[in-house]
Design a protein around this motif. Structure first.
Motif, PDB file in Angstrom:
ATOM      1  N   VAL A 381       0.700  -1.422   0.045  1.00 32.92           N
ATOM      2  CA  VAL A 381      -0.117   0.009   0.119  1.00 32.92           C
ATOM      3  C   VAL A 381       0.790   1.233  -0.099  1.00 32.92           C
ATOM      4  CG1 VAL A 381      -1.719   1.214   1.316  1.00 32.92           C
ATOM      5  CG2 VAL A 381      -1.849  -1.115   1.063  1.00 32.92           C
ATOM      6  N   THR A 445      -6.484   4.626  -3.894  1.00 31.09           N
ATOM      7  CA  THR A 445      -7.684   4.879  -3.645  1.00 31.09           C
ATOM      8  C   THR A 445      -8.583   5.136  -4.845  1.00 31.09           C
ATOM      9  OG1 THR A 445      -7.329   7.133  -3.394  1.00 31.09           O
ATOM     10  CG2 THR A 445      -7.225   5.536  -1.310  1.00 31.09           C
ATOM     11  N   ILE A 482      -6.307  -5.573   5.094  1.00 27.86           N
ATOM     12  CA  ILE A 482      -7.399  -4.936   4.244  1.00 27.86           C
ATOM     13  C   ILE A 482      -8.547  -5.946   4.322  1.00 27.86           C
ATOM     14  CG2 ILE A 482      -7.608  -4.705   1.794  1.00 27.86           C
ATOM     15  CD1 ILE A 482      -4.835  -4.215   1.316  1.00 27.86           C
ATOM     16  N   THR A 496     -12.691   2.085  -1.159  1.00 27.18           N
ATOM     17  CA  THR A 496     -13.219   1.303   0.044  1.00 27.18           C
ATOM     18  C   THR A 496     -12.301  -0.026   0.358  1.00 27.18           C
ATOM     19  OG1 THR A 496     -15.575   1.991  -0.050  1.00 27.18           O
ATOM     20  CG2 THR A 496     -15.505  -0.101   1.025  1.00 27.18           C
ATOM     21  N   GLU A 497     -12.003  -0.272   1.368  1.00 25.03           N
ATOM     22  CA  GLU A 497     -11.012  -1.577   1.571  1.00 25.03           C
ATOM     23  C   GLU A 497     -11.759  -2.624   1.160  1.00 25.03           C
ATOM     24  OE1 GLU A 497      -9.140  -2.257   5.286  1.00 25.03           O
ATOM     25  OE2 GLU A 497      -8.164  -0.514   5.306  1.00 25.03           O
ATOM     26  N   GLN A 498     -11.163  -3.485   0.347  1.00 26.69           N
ATOM     27  CA  GLN A 498     -11.662  -4.694  -0.204  1.00 26.69           C
ATOM     28  C   GLN A 498     -10.591  -5.721  -0.732  1.00 26.69           C
ATOM     29  OE1 GLN A 498     -14.018  -3.052  -3.724  1.00 26.69           O
ATOM     30  NE2 GLN A 498     -15.797  -3.895  -2.422  1.00 26.69           N
ATOM     31  N   ASN A 625      -8.733  -3.150  -3.100  1.00 25.04           N
ATOM     32  CA  ASN A 625      -9.103  -1.542  -3.039  1.00 25.04           C
ATOM     33  C   ASN A 625      -8.671  -1.337  -1.637  1.00 25.04           C
ATOM     34  OD1 ASN A 625     -10.071  -0.438  -5.548  1.00 25.04           O
ATOM     35  ND2 ASN A 625     -11.656  -1.992  -5.174  1.00 25.04           N
ATOM     36  N   ILE A 626      -8.278   0.074  -1.596  1.00 26.06           N
ATOM     37  CA  ILE A 626      -7.883   0.656  -0.153  1.00 26.06           C
ATOM     38  C   ILE A 626      -8.610   1.762   0.042  1.00 26.06           C
ATOM     39  CG2 ILE A 626      -5.544  -0.558  -0.187  1.00 26.06           C
ATOM     40  CD1 ILE A 626      -4.399   2.293  -0.954  1.00 26.06           C
ATOM     41  N   THR A 630      -6.107   3.323   4.997  1.00 30.12           N
ATOM     42  CA  THR A 630      -5.667   2.078   5.191  1.00 30.12           C
ATOM     43  C   THR A 630      -4.136   2.521   5.610  1.00 30.12           C
ATOM     44  OG1 THR A 630      -7.120   1.196   3.435  1.00 30.12           O
ATOM     45  CG2 THR A 630      -5.039  -0.008   3.838  1.00 30.12           C
TER      46      THR A 630
END
Length: 647
Positions: A381, A445, A482, A496-498, A625-626, A630
């Motif tokens: 990240v 992001t 995450i 959105t964190e995924q 996704n972050i 994060t």
């Protein structure tokens, strides 16, 4: 690929064969033959909690934080689930089944050697012991090699000592002080493993094993016999359970009153410790005290689940295939010693009893399994992160690329070549990079990122197969993770964190779920998916011309990569398509899921219940996704894939 040819039908998580007995009338058969030779356990299967070799028990960061016992990444402390149907009708209580045995061997029949690939040495020599002293002198031809720390010495006087260290060929130190004076005593010893890395023997480790209690049963087992939750690694809630179900039903019942013993049973197959090959425990015996006696009509189902815990577990062998021999017994002695319940020398012989109270009812059959290494995924990240290619479909490579990827091992295509672990021979195996290549392989992001791996399965399992995944979400060494998408599929959502996965097999011609090679950059100008097969200078994003030539010439027996006859399970079939909208010019039409519970309870991603599995290929796509919050760091995970055919 493994091809197992044998006389008896065997089932497992990967392979099996069928046997046939014909042309002999009932009157020609000895009475004792019927139990073993004519009444084999049928519809047998073995599912492992992890198919990783026993030496591989770390997570993606090289520690055990996200590789607990009974998890997909841990091949050292695994659990096994056996399921089979009985052939003998015991519904009247005669014979009652009160004993079950499981013997792990390198061969399906005959003399048994415990599976493994560690090198072991044995030898003899002479030592002088002085009571109360741990330093001794001795002579032996291989003191400084095989007789190392951990070796076991058994003296002529019957005393057993473990070696702590060896200074030279004449001086050694025992782990415990001598308990008797024995001057110049001849001894035999078993040497320690000579190579520690990437080698291991199968070993069944048990410390006061207990069954899951009837009070805790519904907490850990669903009514359909599936695992609801794994008992704690502390072994506080037990580590094994026996279930039964009437023929053709899916309602399972708890069978209590079982006790478990483990030991070493190698050599001729009739004496504990005879002809030891590894000396490790390879034999499990379950005995019932009479409260949970198995009384089933023909076709009744039995399931035995061993949960891996910190102190009770099965260590996988380091490489290759292995077999587990299964038998059930009409034992009525609740104090039967481990040496009493055993199969005979010949798994298909005419003598079925080794004691008057220990007769085999059904058995003389095996299940089989094969080890494989987990797929490791790494990402980062923000600042930097390297994330290399984990797997390569050889059908996307030219003959020249095949040779490069396999170090000359493959120079032309075959009917079902195994998935490769890297594009170049000698590169790190099964490692994927996930992120923007233009930004040091980091996540963002404002864009979703994906990568892909492949799995391929063949099996002669007549009742189909299921493929599962097991693992944890992307995590760093600080304990940050995450967020996993969850068990219900959802579309990629930037900011959105995924973390999730899904099959990218499309639908293909006539619904054949063809592997999708066309979308190397599924979002047009934004390259957001990378894998070895897709970034090669040639070959790569489509089936190679050399593969097409081979397939055309062998079209009657060879098909293009596809998932059929397996079909994706709910929530895991939506990985084909776009993951970014590109300012509204594309429609996001993919969905991904990731169940956090898969770390200890494998989740099915594709299944087929009715037919054989002929070279099926799954393309797994991973999405990340972050959020702006994060935490920075290097994030890794391991995803383990488990195949479980049914026979």
């Amino acid at each position: 690929m493994y091809k197992l040819k044998d006389l008896a039908k065997r089932g497992s998580a990967l392979v099996g064969v069928v046997g046939l007995l014909a042309g002999i009338t009932a009157s020609a058969m000895p009475a004792m033959v019927s139990a073993n030779a004519l009444n084999p356990l049928t519809k047998r299967s073995l599912t492992l909690s992890s198919s990783s070799p026993g030496w591989d028990y770390f997570d993606g960061s090289g520690n055990t934080t996200y590789a607990p016992p009974n998890s997909g990444a841990n091949g050292q402390k695994t659990g096994n689930t056996f399921q089979f149907d009985v052939s003998t009708d015991s519904s009247s209580g005669t014979p009652a089944i009160n004993g079950l045995t499981f013997q792990y061997c390198t061969q399906p029949a005959g003399a048994c050697t415990s599976p493994g690939n560690d090198a072991h040495g044995t030898g003899t020599g002479t030592i002088t012991l002085t009571s109360g002293s741990s330093a001794v002198t001795g002579t032996g031809t291989t003191f400084t090699t095989q007789l190392g720390a951990g070796a076991v010495i058994t003296t002529a006087g019957g005393h057993t000592y473990t070696v702590a260290s060896v200074t030279d060929a004449t001086d050694l130190v025992l782990a415990t002080t001598a308990t008797a004076s024995e001057s110049a005593v001849a001894f035999t010893y078993r040497g320690v493993d000579s190579i520690a890395n990437q080698q291991s023997d199968l070993n069944i480790v048990t410390s006061t094993p207990t069954e899951v209690s009837s009070a805790n049963y519904s907490t850990y087992i669903n009514t359909d016999g599936t695992v609801a939750s794994v008992p704690p690694a502390s072994n506080s809630a037990g580590n094994f359970v026996v279930l039964t179900a009437p023929a053709g039903t899916s309602t399972w019942s708890y069978s209590g009153g079982w006790s478990m013993q483990s030991g070493n049973l190698e050599g001729s197959g009739t004496t504990i410790g005879a002809g030891t090959a590894t000396g490790k425990n390879n034999y499990v015996q379950l005995l019932n005290d009479g409260t949970g006696t198995i009384n089933l009509a023909t076709g009744g189902q039995v399931k035995v689940i061993f949960f891996g815990t910190n102190t009770n577990y099965i260590t996988n062998p380091g490489a290759g295939d292995f077999f587990v021999r299964l038998n059930d017994y009409s034992d009525t002695n609740t104090t039967t010693a481990l040496a009493d319940l055993q199969p005979t020398d010949s798994q298909y012989g005419t003598t079925q009893c080794t004691a008057t109270d220990a007769c085999i009812v059904d058995g003389g059959v095996t299940v089989a399994n094969v080890m494989n290494q987990s797929i490791e995924i790494q990402t980062k990240v923000l600042e930097t992160m390297d994330f290399s290619v984990g797997v390569v479909d050889p059908d996307t490579l030219s003959n020249t690329e095949l040779s490069t990827a396999t170090g000359g091992g493959l120079t032309a295509h075959g009917a079902c070549d195994p998935i490769l672990t890297s594009m170049t021979y000698g590169d790190p195996a099964n490692v994927l990079y996930l992120g923007n290549q233009a930004a040091s392989d980091s996540l963002s992001t404002t864009d979703s990122f994906a990568t892909a791996s492949f799995w391929r399965l063949s099996s002669n399992s007549s009742a189909g197969a299921t493929v599962y995944y097991s693992g944890t979400t992307l995590s760093n060494t600080e304990g940050n993770q995450i967020a996993a998408i969850g068990a219900t599929a959802a579309a990629p959502h930037t900011g959105t964190e995924q973390f999730g996965l899904a099959l990218d097999n499309g639908t293909g011609a006539a619904g054949k779920y063809a592997v999708n090679y066309a979308l190397a950059t599924p979002d047009g100008t934004t390259a957001t998916e990378y894998s070895a097969a897709q970034t090669a200078a040639t070959g790569g994003a489509a089936l190679s011309s050399s593969w097409n030539t081979y397939q055309t010439a062998n079209s009657s027996t060879v098909h293009n990569p596809q998932l059929e006859p397996l079909t994706p399970t709910t929530n895991y079939g939506g990985g084909t398509g776009y993951i970014n909208s590109l300012g509204g010019t594309q429609t996001i039409n993919t969905q991904f899921a990731f169940d956090p519970n898969s770390e200890t309870i494998p989740v099915a991603i594709a299944s087929e219940p009715n037919t054989v599995v002929n070279c099926v290929t799954g393309k797994m796509r991973y999405i990340a996704n972050i959020a702006a919050t994060t935490p920075a760091g290097i994030y890794t995970t391991k995803i383990n894939y488990i195949a479980s055919p049914q026979y």
